[in-house]
Design an enzyme around this catalytic site. Structure first.
Site, PDB file in Angstrom:
ATOM      1  N   LYS A  50       0.631  -1.589  -0.234  1.00  0.00           N
ATOM      2  CA  LYS A  50       0.252   0.213   0.095  1.00  0.00           C
ATOM      3  C   LYS A  50       1.408   1.342  -0.101  1.00  0.00           C
ATOM      4  CE  LYS A  50      -4.246   1.881   2.372  1.00  0.00           C
ATOM      5  NZ  LYS A  50      -5.577   0.989   4.120  1.00  0.00           N
TER       6      LYS A  50
HETATM    7  O1  G3P Z   1      -7.721   2.213   5.833  1.00  0.00           O
HETATM    8  C1  G3P Z   1      -8.031   2.932   4.475  1.00  0.00           C
HETATM    9  C2  G3P Z   1      -9.393   3.925   5.598  1.00  0.00           C
HETATM   10  O2  G3P Z   1     -10.784   2.845   5.427  1.00  0.00           O
HETATM   11  C3  G3P Z   1      -9.313   4.219   6.982  1.00  0.00           C
HETATM   12  O3  G3P Z   1     -10.778   4.636   6.586  1.00  0.00           O
HETATM   13  O4  G3P Z   1     -12.517   5.354   8.794  1.00  0.00           O
HETATM   14  O5  G3P Z   1      -9.672   6.371   9.204  1.00  0.00           O
HETATM   15  O6  G3P Z   1     -11.175   7.814   7.549  1.00  0.00           O
HETATM   16  P1  G3P Z   1     -10.561   6.481   7.820  1.00  0.00           P
END
Ligand code: G3P
Length: 226
Positions: free
Chosen positions: A83
């Site tokens: 990633k």
């Molecule tokens: O892992 C990437 C993403 O899904 C993070 O989400 O909830 O931290 O905005 P969030």
């Protein structure tokens, strides 16, 4: 659309895997940092639990360092996906690693133009973050829709992974728009299955079954237990 969990917590990942519908895991530095297990044992264990892609995040925007990190992450397991955050250096690393056959997930994508760049750099996955766009009064689903439409028109093979999902409507709309993968926190994953009418209906059927059992004659042993 493949369902993926956005978590580095082994209990959550094991629970989600037991449902038989989990097709991948996404992690990020924030999620990894919440766990007490060391990095390598943790990500190796996650890769062993899941029959699907496990995205493991790099930590740089320098192409050379990212390529080295990518080589090492790709060695962790056959299903490890590298990633890489969207940046000029990240795109350069994505191109090099993708040309070597290493799977790259370009993350932190917030616009269709960034998604075009990821596809042109040979990314295996691009991850638009819907919830974080919604948080700043921008329609994340609209951006996802634009990306899915452009990828379809252009014939890009990069998979669109709908990320930063906050609730089941994000998941359903991602499926409607043609996302290849949706990744979500465990609480959203759990929310997909719940409905008060399902719970009430199950409780009523269970009560009715208990009441009916005495006059139903012989039952298969497992039905007697229930
Ligand atoms: O892992 C990437 C993403 O899904 C993070 O989400 O909830 O931290 O905005 P969030």
């Amino acid at each position: 659309m493949k369902l993926s969990i956005d978590s580095a917590n082994l209990d959550e990942i094991r629970k989600a895997a037991a449902w038989g519908v989990l097709r991948g895991v996404t992690t990020n530095p924030t999620l990894i940092g919440r766990e007490e297990t060391g990095f390598l044992p943790l990500v190796k264990e996650i890769c062993s639990i899941v029959d699907g892609d496990v995205s493991i995040e790099t930590s740089s925007d320098d192409t050379d360092l990212l390529v080295r990190q990518g080589h090492e992450i790709a060695q962790i397991a056959d299903n490890a996906v590298v990633k890489i955050a969207m940046s000029p250096g990240g795109l350069g690393a994505c191109r090099i690693l993708s040309d070597e056959g290493i799977k790259v997930n370009v993350t932190l994508a917030f616009t269709a133009s960034q998604a075009i760049l990821a596809a042109e750099a040979g990314a295996y996955i691009v991850s638009p973050f819907l919830g974080r766009l919604d948080d700043i009064s921008t329609d994340g689903l609209r951006v996802l829709s634009d990306i899915c439409e452009i990828y379809s028109v252009q014939g890009y093979e990069t998979q669109v992974l709908s990320a930063s999902l906050r609730h089941p409507v994000h998941v359903v709309e991602s499926a409607r728009m043609g996302a290849d993968i949706a990744t979500m926190p465990f609480k959203v994953f759990e929310a997909l299955v719940r409905h008060p009418l399902t719970d009430a209906g199950f409780e009523r059927f269970t009560d009715d079954w208990e009441a009916a059992k005495p006059h139903l004659g012989e039952l298969p042993p497992s039905m007697q237990e229930a």
